[in-house]
Design a protein around this motif. Structure first.
Motif, PDB file in Angstrom:
ATOM      1  N   VAL A  91       0.973  -1.194  -0.010  1.00  0.00           N
ATOM      2  CA  VAL A  91       0.016   0.017   0.159  1.00  0.00           C
ATOM      3  C   VAL A  91       0.914   1.336  -0.074  1.00  0.00           C
ATOM      4  N   GLU A  92       0.592   2.177  -0.796  1.00  0.00           N
ATOM      5  CA  GLU A  92       1.080   3.666  -0.733  1.00  0.00           C
ATOM      6  C   GLU A  92      -0.096   4.744  -0.625  1.00  0.00           C
ATOM      7  N   PHE A  93       0.197   5.586   0.428  1.00  0.00           N
ATOM      8  CA  PHE A  93      -0.773   6.437   0.820  1.00  0.00           C
ATOM      9  C   PHE A  93      -0.118   7.825   0.290  1.00  0.00           C
ATOM     10  N   TYR A  94      -1.352   8.815  -0.281  1.00  0.00           N
ATOM     11  CA  TYR A  94      -1.095  10.028  -0.464  1.00  0.00           C
ATOM     12  C   TYR A  94      -2.159  11.136  -0.083  1.00  0.00           C
ATOM     13  N   GLN A  95      -1.732  12.172   0.379  1.00  0.00           N
ATOM     14  CA  GLN A  95      -2.963  13.185   0.379  1.00  0.00           C
ATOM     15  C   GLN A  95      -3.023  13.975  -0.847  1.00  0.00           C
ATOM     16  N   ALA A  96      -4.325  13.656  -1.359  1.00  0.00           N
ATOM     17  CA  ALA A  96      -4.674  14.493  -2.604  1.00  0.00           C
ATOM     18  C   ALA A  96      -5.969  14.559  -2.877  1.00  0.00           C
ATOM     19  N   ASP A  97      -6.442  15.323  -3.862  1.00  0.00           N
ATOM     20  CA  ASP A  97      -7.928  15.633  -4.099  1.00  0.00           C
ATOM     21  C   ASP A  97      -8.384  14.946  -5.146  1.00  0.00           C
ATOM     22  N   ALA A  98      -9.297  14.267  -4.735  1.00  0.00           N
ATOM     23  CA  ALA A  98      -9.899  13.293  -5.871  1.00  0.00           C
ATOM     24  C   ALA A  98     -10.414  13.969  -7.162  1.00  0.00           C
ATOM     25  N   GLN A  99     -10.718  14.901  -7.032  1.00  0.00           N
ATOM     26  CA  GLN A  99     -11.203  15.873  -8.191  1.00  0.00           C
ATOM     27  C   GLN A  99      -9.990  16.576  -8.946  1.00  0.00           C
ATOM     28  N   ASN A 100      -8.533  16.220  -8.550  1.00  0.00           N
ATOM     29  CA  ASN A 100      -7.570  16.920  -9.173  1.00  0.00           C
ATOM     30  C   ASN A 100      -6.347  16.026  -9.037  1.00  0.00           C
ATOM     31  N   MET A 101      -6.455  14.940  -9.285  1.00  0.00           N
ATOM     32  CA  MET A 101      -5.228  13.844  -9.254  1.00  0.00           C
ATOM     33  C   MET A 101      -4.304  14.042 -10.356  1.00  0.00           C
ATOM     34  N   LYS A 102      -3.076  13.828  -9.789  1.00  0.00           N
ATOM     35  CA  LYS A 102      -1.766  13.684 -10.859  1.00  0.00           C
ATOM     36  C   LYS A 102      -1.965  12.563 -11.745  1.00  0.00           C
ATOM     37  N   PRO A 103      -1.540  12.788 -12.974  1.00  0.00           N
ATOM     38  CA  PRO A 103      -1.430  11.509 -13.951  1.00  0.00           C
ATOM     39  C   PRO A 103      -0.933  10.363 -13.525  1.00  0.00           C
ATOM     40  N   GLN A 104      -0.071  10.224 -12.588  1.00  0.00           N
ATOM     41  CA  GLN A 104       0.421   8.981 -11.967  1.00  0.00           C
ATOM     42  C   GLN A 104      -0.857   8.078 -11.434  1.00  0.00           C
ATOM     43  N   PHE A 105      -1.712   8.610 -11.199  1.00  0.00           N
ATOM     44  CA  PHE A 105      -2.851   7.739 -10.504  1.00  0.00           C
ATOM     45  C   PHE A 105      -3.910   7.131 -11.734  1.00  0.00           C
ATOM     46  N   SER A 106      -3.458   6.336 -12.441  1.00  0.00           N
ATOM     47  CA  SER A 106      -4.225   5.769 -13.453  1.00  0.00           C
ATOM     48  C   SER A 106      -3.535   4.281 -13.660  1.00  0.00           C
ATOM     49  N   LEU A 120     -17.992  15.849  -2.574  1.00  0.00           N
ATOM     50  CA  LEU A 120     -16.999  16.810  -3.520  1.00  0.00           C
ATOM     51  C   LEU A 120     -17.696  17.778  -3.994  1.00  0.00           C
ATOM     52  N   SER A 121     -16.969  18.920  -4.260  1.00  0.00           N
ATOM     53  CA  SER A 121     -17.769  20.171  -4.682  1.00  0.00           C
ATOM     54  C   SER A 121     -18.199  19.937  -6.091  1.00  0.00           C
ATOM     55  N   LYS A 122     -17.735  19.406  -6.867  1.00  0.00           N
ATOM     56  CA  LYS A 122     -18.194  19.026  -8.247  1.00  0.00           C
ATOM     57  C   LYS A 122     -18.084  17.697  -8.750  1.00  0.00           C
ATOM     58  N   PRO A 123     -19.247  16.916  -8.110  1.00  0.00           N
ATOM     59  CA  PRO A 123     -19.099  15.456  -8.356  1.00  0.00           C
ATOM     60  C   PRO A 123     -19.190  14.904  -9.805  1.00  0.00           C
ATOM     61  N   ALA A 124     -20.020  15.662 -10.429  1.00  0.00           N
ATOM     62  CA  ALA A 124     -20.424  15.377 -12.037  1.00  0.00           C
ATOM     63  C   ALA A 124     -18.722  15.516 -12.701  1.00  0.00           C
ATOM     64  N   SER A 144     -22.131   5.571  -1.141  1.00  0.00           N
ATOM     65  CA  SER A 144     -22.578   6.837  -0.552  1.00  0.00           C
ATOM     66  C   SER A 144     -23.717   6.749   0.234  1.00  0.00           C
ATOM     67  N   PRO A 145     -24.081   7.409   1.414  1.00  0.00           N
ATOM     68  CA  PRO A 145     -25.357   7.679   1.861  1.00  0.00           C
ATOM     69  C   PRO A 145     -26.344   8.699   1.364  1.00  0.00           C
ATOM     70  N   TYR A 146     -25.576   9.308   0.132  1.00  0.00           N
ATOM     71  CA  TYR A 146     -26.289  10.422  -0.486  1.00  0.00           C
ATOM     72  C   TYR A 146     -26.827  11.645   0.301  1.00  0.00           C
ATOM     73  N   PHE A 152     -20.783  21.355   1.689  1.00  0.00           N
ATOM     74  CA  PHE A 152     -19.891  20.536   0.906  1.00  0.00           C
ATOM     75  C   PHE A 152     -19.876  20.689  -0.639  1.00  0.00           C
ATOM     76  N   THR A 153     -21.109  20.796  -1.080  1.00  0.00           N
ATOM     77  CA  THR A 153     -21.419  20.714  -2.552  1.00  0.00           C
ATOM     78  C   THR A 153     -22.599  21.987  -2.672  1.00  0.00           C
ATOM     79  N   SER A 154     -22.463  22.453  -3.762  1.00  0.00           N
ATOM     80  CA  SER A 154     -23.672  23.593  -3.928  1.00  0.00           C
ATOM     81  C   SER A 154     -24.650  22.983  -4.565  1.00  0.00           C
ATOM     82  N   ARG A 155     -25.695  23.297  -4.119  1.00  0.00           N
ATOM     83  CA  ARG A 155     -27.241  22.904  -4.652  1.00  0.00           C
ATOM     84  C   ARG A 155     -27.138  22.666  -6.211  1.00  0.00           C
ATOM     85  N   GLU A 156     -26.659  23.492  -6.977  1.00  0.00           N
ATOM     86  CA  GLU A 156     -26.502  23.467  -8.335  1.00  0.00           C
ATOM     87  C   GLU A 156     -25.682  22.174  -9.000  1.00  0.00           C
ATOM     88  N   ASN A 157     -24.648  21.611  -7.848  1.00  0.00           N
ATOM     89  CA  ASN A 157     -23.832  20.776  -8.300  1.00  0.00           C
ATOM     90  C   ASN A 157     -24.153  19.235  -7.619  1.00  0.00           C
TER      91      ASN A 157
END
Length: 218
Positions: A91-106, A120-124, A144-146, A152-157
């Motif tokens: 296992v390798e752990f990293y602090q990262a944003d799921a919405q803005n991951m580096k290319p290595q995470f593929s 997430l702020s922009k789940p779409a 997710s419990p939805y 966390f997430t603006s209503r429009e998102n």
């Protein structure tokens, strides 16, 4: 439980690389590493990742739990207790944003996003791009419990949990619409119960819905 379900759905498939998004302090990452050659555990919280590192490096963790008022109890948990000593090395752990991951995470065979999308702020955007991280035929497992909250997430998102054209539009509806171009839902949605301990006498009972999506082949 989520890691076990993931592994069940991976039967007969390649289990080289897995991504655990929103891994918290790492338990599901360690569990996935029982079967996968390499697991990347990512979380936005630097504190959670520090705890995961500590558990991985020291093999044990000491922690306290609130009982009532100012009273706490002290506990200890080790990887050996859980039969995860060998798995921890994969296992390798990293602090990262799921919405803005580096290319290595593929190039993953499995991506687990547990209790993530409604924080997430922009789940779409996340759902529209996550296929780029998966190999053809790979699995995306979402739980997710939805619990959509504007803090966390603006209503429009929100991707569900509202009325559309006068009819209820659930998050499952939204997942189908956002993922259908690249994924196929391969199992019936199922409910996963979990309990969050607040004090020795107060617990929060929640139910997440788990869905399994397979990436279509190019």
């Amino acid at each position: 439980v989520c890691a076990k379900i993931c592994i069940e759905h991976m039967e007969g498939k390649a289990k080289n690389r897995a991504l655990d998004l929103g891994c918290s302090v790492g338990r599901s990452s360690f569990e996935l590493a029982r079967e996968f050659r390499l697991v990347n555990g990512l979380d936005f919280s630097a504190r959670f990742i520090r705890i995961a590192y500590q558990l991985q490096e020291k093999g044990m963790l000491r922690y306290e739990l609130p009982e009532e008022g100012e009273i706490v109890s002290y506990h200890e948990k080790s990887l050996a207790d859980l039969g995860l000593v060998e798995a921890a090395g994969r296992v390798e752990f990293y602090q990262a944003d799921a919405q803005n991951m580096k290319p290595q995470f593929s190039d993953y065979d499995l991506i687990l996003a547990a209790n993530l999308i409604d924080r997430l702020s922009k789940p779409a955007h996340f759902l529209a791009t996550i296929h780029d991280r998966l190999n053809d035929g790979g699995l995306l497992v979402i739980t997710s419990p939805y619990t959509w909250l504007e803090e966390f997430t603006s209503r429009e998102n929100w991707i569900g949990g509202y009325r559309k054209d006068g009819e209820p539009y659930s998050t499952l509806d939204g997942l189908r619409d956002h993922l259908q171009a690249h994924f196929t839902l391969i199992a019936d949605p199922r409910d996963i119960e979990f309990v969050t301990r607040e004090t020795g006498r107060k617990f929060q009972h929640s139910i997440s819905q788990l869905t399994v999506w397979q990436k279509k082949r190019s």
